[in-house]
Write a protein that holds these residues in place. Structure first.
Motif, mmCIF file in Angstrom:
data_model
loop_
_atom_site.group_PDB
_atom_site.id
_atom_site.type_symbol
_atom_site.label_atom_id
_atom_site.label_comp_id
_atom_site.label_asym_id
_atom_site.label_seq_id
_atom_site.Cartn_x
_atom_site.Cartn_y
_atom_site.Cartn_z
ATOM 1 N N THR A 64 0.857 -1.179 0.000
ATOM 2 C CA THR A 64 0.000 0.000 0.000
ATOM 3 C C THR A 64 0.896 1.234 0.000
ATOM 4 O O THR A 64 2.139 1.120 -0.014
ATOM 5 C CB THR A 64 -0.935 0.003 1.215
ATOM 6 N N LEU A 65 0.312 2.416 0.014
ATOM 7 C CA LEU A 65 1.072 3.654 0.152
ATOM 8 C C LEU A 65 1.217 4.003 1.623
ATOM 9 O O LEU A 65 0.308 3.760 2.412
ATOM 10 C CB LEU A 65 0.383 4.802 -0.589
ATOM 11 N N LYS A 66 2.339 4.597 1.975
ATOM 12 C CA LYS A 66 2.570 4.941 3.377
ATOM 13 C C LYS A 66 1.707 6.125 3.794
ATOM 14 O O LYS A 66 1.338 6.976 2.978
ATOM 15 C CB LYS A 66 4.045 5.239 3.617
ATOM 16 N N ALA A 120 4.952 -0.663 2.765
ATOM 17 C CA ALA A 120 4.453 0.669 2.428
ATOM 18 C C ALA A 120 5.390 1.326 1.427
ATOM 19 O O ALA A 120 6.610 1.358 1.623
ATOM 20 C CB ALA A 120 4.329 1.523 3.688
ATOM 21 N N TYR A 121 4.818 1.848 0.357
ATOM 22 C CA TYR A 121 5.587 2.430 -0.738
ATOM 23 C C TYR A 121 5.346 3.939 -0.814
ATOM 24 O O TYR A 121 4.356 4.453 -0.315
ATOM 25 C CB TYR A 121 5.177 1.800 -2.076
ATOM 26 N N ALA A 169 4.335 -0.525 -6.033
ATOM 27 C CA ALA A 169 3.515 -1.546 -5.377
ATOM 28 C C ALA A 169 2.934 -2.513 -6.398
ATOM 29 O O ALA A 169 2.984 -3.738 -6.223
ATOM 30 C CB ALA A 169 2.403 -0.876 -4.568
ATOM 31 N N TYR A 170 2.381 -1.964 -7.486
ATOM 32 C CA TYR A 170 1.774 -2.841 -8.490
ATOM 33 C C TYR A 170 2.823 -3.634 -9.261
ATOM 34 O O TYR A 170 2.573 -4.767 -9.680
ATOM 35 C CB TYR A 170 0.912 -2.012 -9.442
ATOM 36 N N LEU A 229 -3.607 -3.050 -1.502
ATOM 37 C CA LEU A 229 -4.820 -2.358 -1.041
ATOM 38 C C LEU A 229 -4.587 -0.860 -1.195
ATOM 39 O O LEU A 229 -3.736 -0.281 -0.525
ATOM 40 C CB LEU A 229 -5.117 -2.695 0.422
ATOM 41 N N LEU A 230 -5.349 -0.237 -2.100
ATOM 42 C CA LEU A 230 -5.209 1.194 -2.344
ATOM 43 C C LEU A 230 -6.553 1.793 -2.737
ATOM 44 O O LEU A 230 -7.525 1.080 -3.002
ATOM 45 C CB LEU A 230 -4.177 1.455 -3.446
#
Length: 488
Positions: A125-127, A145-146, A152-153, A165-166
């Motif tokens: 996911t994103l941070k 976390a990216y 991520a993808y 999960l985004l």
């Protein structure tokens, strides 16, 4: 109500991270010189309704809110989630977009279609997002976390993650078009995006709220989102707009066509040729920052070395303290401190000046050690001899000692410049789009990390090769000089 723009109206400055930010604000894949995105169109519509021209400011995601608090721009529009934690630091407009979280998996995967099903799996996911906090509620989930959603993808496709999960907005543009991925399960939770303002900027916040209200009432927001295939039942509930205008998702179609895989080597070659202006701009900025920083590093480093070697004890102690502090702290922290912390004491520097200052001051500590070693290699008797020839102590240092010391360390200094050239990539965190940031933009836009990475690597190599050659020439000349002295 739409106000008429005037020639004297102050620009409405707003910031976003447009380097890898589809579909929010990003560079058009078909024309990298043009910004686009649904939030870009919303920002333009807001400014038009306020009767003000716009000024876009590029900033790294991590620097958006610090830059806002520093006063670099008036507002931030970049999918900033309205959360209690974020509201402690900034003011928010009313929500302009509502979305949900979505799970993305590989095409051949089954069963990972709920939050509960992610138990014990590796999920990206994103941070600092709502999605990350949802995942943190289950300690068995291994979260990665990216900073960039593209990474991520990409890791999901390569098997390093079990799921991503985004936000549904991101999943639509990154998960749906990829034949190797798929969206699964029902929408999860709810996320609201708002325009962010510095605390206390209530007047502008109220003006933007009025503009957003107008866009919702007259359907302009509906039309923008429909063009990007982003109008949802959640937006209908938010705006009260139940109309069904016949609006083709032309922006979505344009993006899909522009990022479609190229067929054949000629199409790929033409695309790489189109990258050259961006690579040239990034290379020039990289070289300018590095060259200016190296000039500062050489001058300050020499001064520090002389202070430690020949200055009073207290001055030498200060120089030693500087060297130890700078070498003992990360360069990235120093860059962020100079750019974001110094304004707190009234010292505001442009991104270019801050980058040069941070790199130069950091490398000065290392250059100081090189010069100190060079100075120590010059016998003290040479100073005494120079003084005996009626030179002052300063003249002896200037004309006898320093030239010999500098000659000794020229090869090392040249190698340090090559290292500084590569470390200049860190200035991307303070809005400077140099070569490394150009790589992030192009690779994430076209999902081409290999070819684009080779181009960026070649650009760095071409910048550094002349200095590699210079270092070898300096070493050869110094070696020849020593041989000649040995035969005298």
């Amino acid at each position: 109500m739409v106000l008429s723009a005037t020639a004297h109206a102050a620009p409405l400055s707003w910031a976003s991270d447009a380097e890898a930010n589809v579909p929010f604000v990003f560079h058009d894949p078909a024309d990298q010189s043009r910004l686009t995105g649904y939030e870009y169109e919303i920002a333009q519509a807001i400014a038009r309704r306020l009767g003000r021209p716009t000024r876009f400011v590029q900033n790294d995601w991590d620097g958006l809110i610090p830059g806002l608090q520093r006063g670099l721009y008036d507002m931030v529009i970049d999918g900033i989630e309205i959360t209690p934690e974020h509201e402690q630091g900034v003011l928010f407009s009313r929500p302009y977009y509502m979305t949900t979280e979505r799970i993305t998996v590989r095409r051949d995967q089954q069963g990972l279609d709920t939050l509960a099903a992610l138990h014990g799996h590796v999920v990206g996911t994103l941070k600092d997002t709502t999605a990350e906090r949802m995942l943190q509620a289950d300690p068995s989930i291994r979260i990665r976390a990216y900073e960039e959603e593209t990474n991520a993808y990409t890791d999901l496709k390569n098997g390093r993650l079990d799921a991503v999960l985004l936000d549904g907005t991101i999943a639509l543009y990154y998960g749906t078009p990829d034949p190797d991925l798929k969206l699964v399960g029902a929408p999860i939770g709810q996320v609201a995006y708002g325009v962010a303002f510095a605390q206390g900027n209530i007047a502008l916040r109220d003006q933007v709220n009025a503009a957003l209200d107008g866009m919702m009432r007259d359907g302009e927001l509906h039309r923008i989102l429909a063009r990007w295939k982003l109008w949802t039942p959640a937006m209908e509930a938010l705006t009260g707009d139940a109309s069904t205008p016949d609006i083709a998702p032309e922006a979505w179609d344009h993006y899909r066509a522009a990022t479609a895989p190229t067929a054949g080597w000629r199409a790929r070659f033409d695309r790489y040729v189109g990258f050259l202006p961006l690579l040239l701009h990034g290379a020039l900025l990289t070289f300018a920052v590095s060259a200016c920083a190296m000039v500062l590093a050489v001058g300050l480093g020499l001064a520090l070395a002389l202070m430690r070697r020949y200055g009073p004890r207290w001055l030498g102690a200060l120089a030693t303290l500087y060297v130890e502090i700078v070498r003992g702290t990360p360069l990235l922290i120093q860059i962020l401190f100079i750019f974001y912390a110094l304004p707190g004491i009234g010292l505001r520097l442009s991104p270019f000046v801050a980058g040069v200052l941070a790199l130069g001051m950091n490398y000065a500590a290392y250059e100081a050690e090189n010069y100190r070693a060079g100075l120590q290699s010059v016998a003290r008797g040479q100073i005494e001899a120079a003084v005996a020839l009626n030179m002052t102590h300063f003249q002896a240092l200037r004309f006898v000692v320093v030239p010999q010391a500098v000659r000794m360390v020229i090869p090392v200094m040249t190698n340090d410049f090559i290292s500084l050239l590569k470390d200049s990539s860190l200035v991307s965190v303070i809005t400077l789009t140099e070569l490394s940031q150009t790589y992030v933009r192009l690779s994430s836009t076209y999902y081409d990390y290999f070819g684009t990475g080779l181009l960026i690597g070649i650009a760095y190599l071409l910048l550094g090769l002349p200095f590699v050659r210079l270092a070898r020439m300096a070493e050869a000349r110094f070696h020849t000089g020593r041989q000649r002295r040995g035969h005298i």
